[in-house]
Design a protein around this motif. Structure first.
Motif, PDB file in Angstrom:
ATOM      1  N   ALA A 183      -0.325   1.787   6.276  1.00 54.06           N
ATOM      2  CA  ALA A 183       0.107   0.677   5.424  1.00 54.06           C
ATOM      3  C   ALA A 183       0.575  -0.514   6.238  1.00 54.06           C
ATOM      4  CB  ALA A 183       1.216   1.143   4.491  1.00 54.06           C
TER       5      ALA A 183
ATOM      6  N   GLN B  17       0.862  -1.188   0.000  1.00 53.08           N
ATOM      7  CA  GLN B  17       0.000   0.000   0.000  1.00 53.08           C
ATOM      8  C   GLN B  17       0.897   1.236   0.000  1.00 53.08           C
ATOM      9  OE1 GLN B  17      -3.743  -0.462   2.505  1.00 53.08           O
ATOM     10  NE2 GLN B  17      -2.450  -1.991   3.480  1.00 53.08           N
TER      11      GLN B  17
ATOM     12  N   LYS C 250      -0.091   4.898   0.829  1.00 56.45           N
ATOM     13  CA  LYS C 250      -0.544   5.244   2.174  1.00 56.45           C
ATOM     14  C   LYS C 250       0.640   5.583   3.067  1.00 56.45           C
ATOM     15  CE  LYS C 250      -4.827   2.541   2.383  1.00 56.45           C
ATOM     16  NZ  LYS C 250      -5.596   1.541   3.180  1.00 56.45           N
TER      17      LYS C 250
END
Length: 293
Positions: free
Chosen positions: A250, A242, A245
């Motif tokens: 994350a 992720q 993020k």
């Protein structure tokens, strides 16, 4: 009369020789195995020069194919251990070397195996010395996992030069802070310092690939301390899964909660609002060591 590197150079494979060998073997290159064979002698000479090899080096070559790079390597090093997944090509390589470099044929060992799964014990059982370098035209579809596997499996590898897709070379050599930096960059940095070592034109391959190629050079270095490779790679995977993020979010799954992720990040000296692409491998190691129990 004994052969010299100069006379051997004239016995390298050109386009006509590559096509003739392929025809004799009834070979039809497949995308599944990433088979794009170099047929330009100047390119393989350039690769050997750029690899910065010594006469004492033992080179592991992945995917030797028809032997273009193998023939250029043999005069420059003590031994070449070729790992080839295609049994037809693996069986033909010693014959090609015996024909085109007979005085150096004793330097070649061939193992028929998948380079993504080959084990150090398997290579040792073949009777070749421990590899000290890797020089290879890696299959495009598995270049990164093959390279990381071999660096983990063969601690004696001190340096290497590999040919991969140009964008893969860019990602592997990317420093923290940019879009190209990601999981491959961070994981390679655990093992080695790397740099891009130049482009390779499409025209030197048969069949001609539909992507650009590039060279990646690397030198082994000591990994960060404080956490195991397994634990560090786990946090690298979690952080980049992720990547848009902030790390606090994350890494919430990896740590157990956003609060636990923030605690680990602060303990590692990392801003919880930073993103994965800002962290070098030493920072990932500190973070893995700080993970809550």
């Amino acid at each position: 009369m004994s052969s010299t590197p100069e006379t051997l150079a004239s016995r390298l494979l050109g386009p006509a020789e590559v096509r003739a060998l392929a025809e004799r073997l009834d070979l039809r290159p497949t995308k599944r195995l990433g088979q794009n064979f170099v047929h330009d002698p100047n390119t393989v000479r350039r690769i050997v020069r750029a690899a910065d090899l010594t006469a004492d080096d033992v080179v592991v070559e992945v995917g030797p194919g028809l032997g273009s790079l193998t023939l250029a390597l043999l005069p420059a090093v003590a031994a070449v251990h070729a790992v080839e997944i295609d049994p037809t090509l693996a069986a033909a390589l010693p014959t090609t070397v015996a024909d085109r470099a007979p005085t150096l044929a004793h330097r070649l060992t061939v193992t028929t195996a998948d380079a993504m799964r080959v084990q150090a014990a398997e290579l040792a059982a073949a009777g070749a010395p421990e590899p000290t370098a890797i020089v290879a035209n890696l299959p495009y579809n598995v270049g990164v996992p093959v390279l990381l596997h071999l660096l983990a499996e063969l601690p004696g590898l001190r340096r290497g030069l590999v040919m991969v897709q140009a964008e893969v070379a860019e990602r592997l050599a990317a420093p923290p802070g940019g879009r190209a930096y990601g999981v491959p960059s961070a994981k390679l940095a655990w093992f080695a310092a790397s740099r891009r070592a130049g482009p390779v034109p499409r025209a030197v391959f048969w069949p001609v690939p539909n992507v650009d190629s590039g060279l990646l050079a690397f030198t082994r270095r000591e990994p960060p301390t404080g956490a195991s490779r397994k634990d560090v790679f786990a946090v690298v995977d979690a952080a980049f899964a992720q990547r848009r993020k902030a790390l606090r979010s994350a890494l919430s799954g990896w740590a157990g909660s956003p609060a636990a992720a923030e605690q680990a990040l602060r303990a590692a000296g990392i801003d919880p609002l930073a993103r994965a692409e800002r962290l070098d491998i030493a920072a990932f190691a500190r973070l893995a060591a700080a993970r809550p129990e």
